[in-house]
Design an enzyme around this catalytic site. Sequence first.
Site, short mmCIF file in Angstrom:
data_model
loop_
_atom_site.label_atom_id
_atom_site.label_comp_id
_atom_site.label_asym_id
_atom_site.label_seq_id
_atom_site.Cartn_x
_atom_site.Cartn_y
_atom_site.Cartn_z
N ARG A 1 -7.73 -0.22 1.47
CA ARG A 1 -8.35 -1.29 0.61
C ARG A 1 -8.64 -1.48 -0.94
NH1 ARG A 1 -12.28 -1.64 5.76
NH2 ARG A 1 -10.95 -0.53 6.38
N ASP B 1 1.91 6.53 5.77
CA ASP B 1 0.82 6.13 4.94
C ASP B 1 1.25 5.15 3.95
OD1 ASP B 1 -1.84 4.38 5.67
OD2 ASP B 1 -3.09 5.36 4.42
N ASP C 1 -11.58 7.37 4.07
CA ASP C 1 -10.47 7.25 4.39
C ASP C 1 -10.34 5.86 4.70
OD1 ASP C 1 -8.42 8.21 6.17
OD2 ASP C 1 -9.74 7.95 8.63
N LYS D 1 1.17 -1.32 0.00
CA LYS D 1 0.03 -0.31 -0.17
C LYS D 1 0.79 0.89 0.11
CE LYS D 1 -2.97 2.55 2.74
NZ LYS D 1 -3.25 2.36 4.69
N GLU E 1 -8.82 4.32 2.14
CA GLU E 1 -8.82 4.02 0.53
C GLU E 1 -7.88 3.17 0.63
OE1 GLU E 1 -5.83 5.38 2.60
OE2 GLU E 1 -7.65 5.92 3.45
N LYS F 1 -9.55 14.08 8.35
CA LYS F 1 -9.25 13.08 9.39
C LYS F 1 -8.90 14.36 10.25
CE LYS F 1 -6.33 9.06 7.94
NZ LYS F 1 -6.59 8.49 8.49
#
Length: 456
Positions: free
Chosen positions: A310, A247, A306, A224, A308, A236
């Site tokens: 997956r 992330d 939020d 990811k 995103e 957020k």
Amino acid sequence: MLTHLLDPGANQLCPLYLLTPKLLQSWLPQIAEPMATSITANRFTAKKGQSLAIFTPNGQKLVLAGLGSQPTTADIGTLPDVLGEERYCLHFAPGDLDRTGLALGWLLGCYRYERFQRNKSKLPFLLVAGADTKTALAQAEAICLARDLINTPANELGPVALEQAIRDLAKPFAAKITSVVGDELLQQNYPMIHAVGRAAEQPPRLVHLVWGEDTDPAISLVGKGVIFDTGGLNIKTGAYMKLMKKDMGGAANALALAHLIMQAGLPVYLNVWIPIVDNAIAGNAYRPSDILPSRAGMSVEVDNTDAEGRLILADALSRAIEDEPELLIDFATLTGAARTALGPELAPFYTASDQWADRLLAAAKTAGDPVWQMPLWPGYDSLLDSDIADICHTASSSMAGSVTAALFLQRFVGDTAWIHFDIYGWSLKQRPGQPIGGAAQGPLAVFTMLRDVYGK
């Protein structure tokens, strides 16, 4: 950092003794009385992180360092902070501590992320006789690659820069790189990667690294690569957005594993798929309640922008299984629920294969890279049902969020043997060999497993 492990030919080195409290007590009666007196007077007890310089009767300097009562090879990583800028040779360590592991622990303890600081740390150097220095350096380089990528802020590591980092990784191993960028994602049927990243200044992309011979067992990795996650229109709050440069930690860990595989020359056919997006906000951002097409042909209802990660993983996983790999592994900083379950230091993984689970758990113990198996509980699968699409990308219940995220991804891997990591990718506190900041979680365990299965 990687220069702080000395070659066997180094000279003029100060002897370093690694001790536990029990070893210290058995050693004190055997040494010269002035040395024992100095140790006692300075209250050196071999507590983890303690160090003390003493002198023999003929004036030779020795340095004692404590590892605590239950030492591991990682504990040597506390010492670069306390030993000062000097050159040492490891003269003694508890016999059950692997020398290559100690060399790796030392290198990781020397890690600093100081790219944006004018004043750099001055660190000690160490010779570890009997260590497989090449292995220790290769493993440290891979782990530090993951740490560096995660620690780099998004204004310096956007989608373009992360793609370049993948190209830089590929070059010394003659791996092949291709990328699908921007609207070309729609043309080549990666609609969810495009939807998540289309609002950003730098366009989304899917980067593909290929290495090895296609006649060898095929191993595919997916990571990811959300370089920053605002949360999208489900934005957020500041406290939750602060660390979102991390992330892309799944991509960083997948690339660290790829580095280990290529450096070791494992006889596998390696495909790495990194979907890269910036989950930004603009007038063309994707929205809650949107219905997205997917590469797999399923329609996906968006409940929360939020979640995103997956979505982009689903398209990348769908592409990865088209090559029919023997094993597919993905890494993602996917859910807060995984942290609630296991905390930040333990890497949760999911798989439907008992054989691969057993192999991974055994390898993790060998590598000192802790993982924990989580359940793909089919009873929660119906929580992903949608009234208007084939599937909803988040569950109708807030419970078991890591499990339901994994169940969503499972819909896109078919019958392929698959391991999914839901990692944190960050250390909230300083630990031996691990400063606060980006963390590699799982690559050493998976590499050890693959080496055991496929190594020559």
